[in-house]
Design a protein around this motif. Structure first.
Motif, PDB file in Angstrom:
ATOM      1  N   TRP A   8     110.874  45.643  60.658  1.00 20.00           N
ATOM      2  CA  TRP A   8     112.256  46.071  60.433  1.00 20.00           C
ATOM      3  C   TRP A   8     113.248  44.924  60.555  1.00 20.00           C
ATOM      4  O   TRP A   8     114.374  45.034  60.071  1.00 20.00           O
TER       5      TRP A   8
ATOM      6  N   THR B  19     101.877  46.470  57.849  1.00 25.02           N
ATOM      7  CA  THR B  19     103.257  46.489  58.338  1.00 25.02           C
ATOM      8  C   THR B  19     104.235  47.047  57.304  1.00 25.02           C
ATOM      9  O   THR B  19     105.317  47.510  57.668  1.00 25.02           O
TER      10      THR B  19
ATOM     11  N   GLU C 248     106.596  50.027  58.389  1.00 22.38           N
ATOM     12  CA  GLU C 248     108.050  50.013  58.189  1.00 22.38           C
ATOM     13  C   GLU C 248     108.522  51.267  57.467  1.00 22.38           C
ATOM     14  O   GLU C 248     109.590  51.813  57.767  1.00 22.38           O
TER      15      GLU C 248
END
Length: 287
Positions: A220, A181, A185
Motif C-alpha cells: 500500500w 503482494t 493489496e
C-alpha cells in the motif's frame, strides 16, 4: 545543485543484508516534489532527508535535526531503519561530536545514542488491539494462505495489521511464505491499513536466542516486502513483551536479506530499538 547521498544497510553488520536506506543530508529544505522524485530514483524502501533546524549549526556540531522519510510513492510517519542509517551517516561520515542526536519527525522527537557497536533509538511504543479475524479474512488469506493463525491484532496508531501464526508452525513456514503482494493489496482499498506484519514465537533456547520472528508486507506504500522494519517493532515489541513477560528481547525479521533488532521496553512507555548499520555506497546527486 549537488546533494550528498549515502546508502546504508541497517540492522546488520554485513553488506547486502538488513534493510537498505538512502540518506541525504541537506543544507536547505527542498520541495516535496523533489523529495518524492529523489526517493523514486533511489527506489529503496525509504530515503531519509536530514536538515538543520538552527542555521548556525553544522552537521558536525549540531545535536538536533529535522528528519523526513519517503518511500518511492509515499511520505511515512515513522521509519526505523532510515533513522538508524541517518544517525550512522552523521556519526560515522560527518563525525558528529555529540553522544546523542535528536531528530524532529512526524512521530515526535526521536533520540539516537551511539553505543560501542551500533546505535540505540528511543521510539514510541504502539500497542496493538485484538480484532475479529473475520473482519480481515480476505487479507489474512492472501497473506498466509492456509497456515494456522493464533490471533489477529490491529495497531490503530500505525495502521498495521498483525497476524500471529500458531505456535505449531515451524520457522520455515514463515521464511518460505510466498505472498502475492498485488493480490494482498487488492484485498484492502479503503485505506484502513498500510502494512501486514506476520509474526511467530521464536526459539529463545537456541542460539542466538530470538524471542520472535516477523516479516512485513507493505504494498500500500509501494514496498511489496520491507526487509527489516524498525517501526514494526514498536508494535511487535509491545505485543511480545506482554505475551512473553519480558522487557528485553532479541528479534529477527526473516526476509531474504534478514536483520536483527535488540529491544528493550522502558518504564516511561517507550521502546529502545538497537542495531548496527554498514555503508555500502557514497555519492552525489547532481540536479
Amino acid at each position: 545543485m549537488e546533494i550528498p547521498v549515502y546508502t546504508l544497510d541497517s540492522f546488520t553488520n554485513l553488506p547486502f543484508k538488513g534493510n537498505p536506506a538512502a540518506v541525504c543530508p541537506l543544507l536547505h529544505e527542498l520541495s516535496d516534489d523533489l523529495y518524492y522524485k529523489i526517493a523514486a530514483e533511489t527506489n529503496l524502501s525509504d530515503t531519509a532527508f536530514i536538515t538543520r533546524i538552527n542555521p548556525s549549526d553544522s552537521f558536525t556540531t549540531g545535536s538536533r535535526f529535522r528528519l523526513r522519510w519517503f518511500t518511492p510513492t509515499t511520505e511515512v510517519d515513522l521509519c526505523g531503519h532510515a533513522t538508524l542509517a541517518s544517525a550512522a551517516v552523521l556519526f560515522q561520515h560527518i563525525k558528529n561530536v555529540n553522544p546523542t542526536l535528536v531528530f524532529e519527525t512526524k512521530s515526535g522527537d526521536l533520540h539516537v545514542t551511539k553505543k560501542e557497536e551500533g546505535y540505540i533509538m528511543d521510539f514510541p511504543l504502539n500497542p496493538p488491539t485484538r480484532v475479529e479475524p473475520n473482519d480481515f479474512k480476505d487479507t489474512i488469506k492472501a497473506a498466509v494462505g492456509n497456515l494456522p493463525v493464533q490471533e489477529v491484532l490491529f495497531c490503530y496508531n500505525t495502521k498495521k495489521l498483525l497476524i500471529r501464526l500458531a505456535d505449531s508452525c515451524d520457522i520455515s513456514a514463515l521464511t518460505n511464505l510466498k505472498v502475492d503482494t498485488v493480490a494482498l493489496e487488492n484485498t484492502e482499498r479503503s485505506g484502513r491499513f498500510c502494512a501486514v506484519i506476520v509474526t511467530m514465537k521464536g526459539s529463545p533456547d537456541c542460539q542466538p536466542g530470538y524471542d520472535f520472528y516477523s516479516r512485513d508486507f507493505s504494498p500500500w506504500v509501494g514496498v511489496p516486502e520491507d526487509p527489516v522494519t524498525g517501526s514494526n517493532h514498536t508494535v511487535l515489541g509491545s505485543y511480545w513483551s506482554e505475551k512473553l513477560g519480558k522487557k528485553k528481547m532479541l528479534a529477527y525479521q526473516c526476509s531474504s536479506r534478514g536483520g536483527e533488532l535488540e529491544l528493550e521496553l522502558r518504564d516511561d512507555g517507550r521502546i529502545n530499538i538497537a542495531g548496527q548499520a554498514i555503508t555500502i555506497l557514497q555519492g552525489t546527486i547532481k540536479l
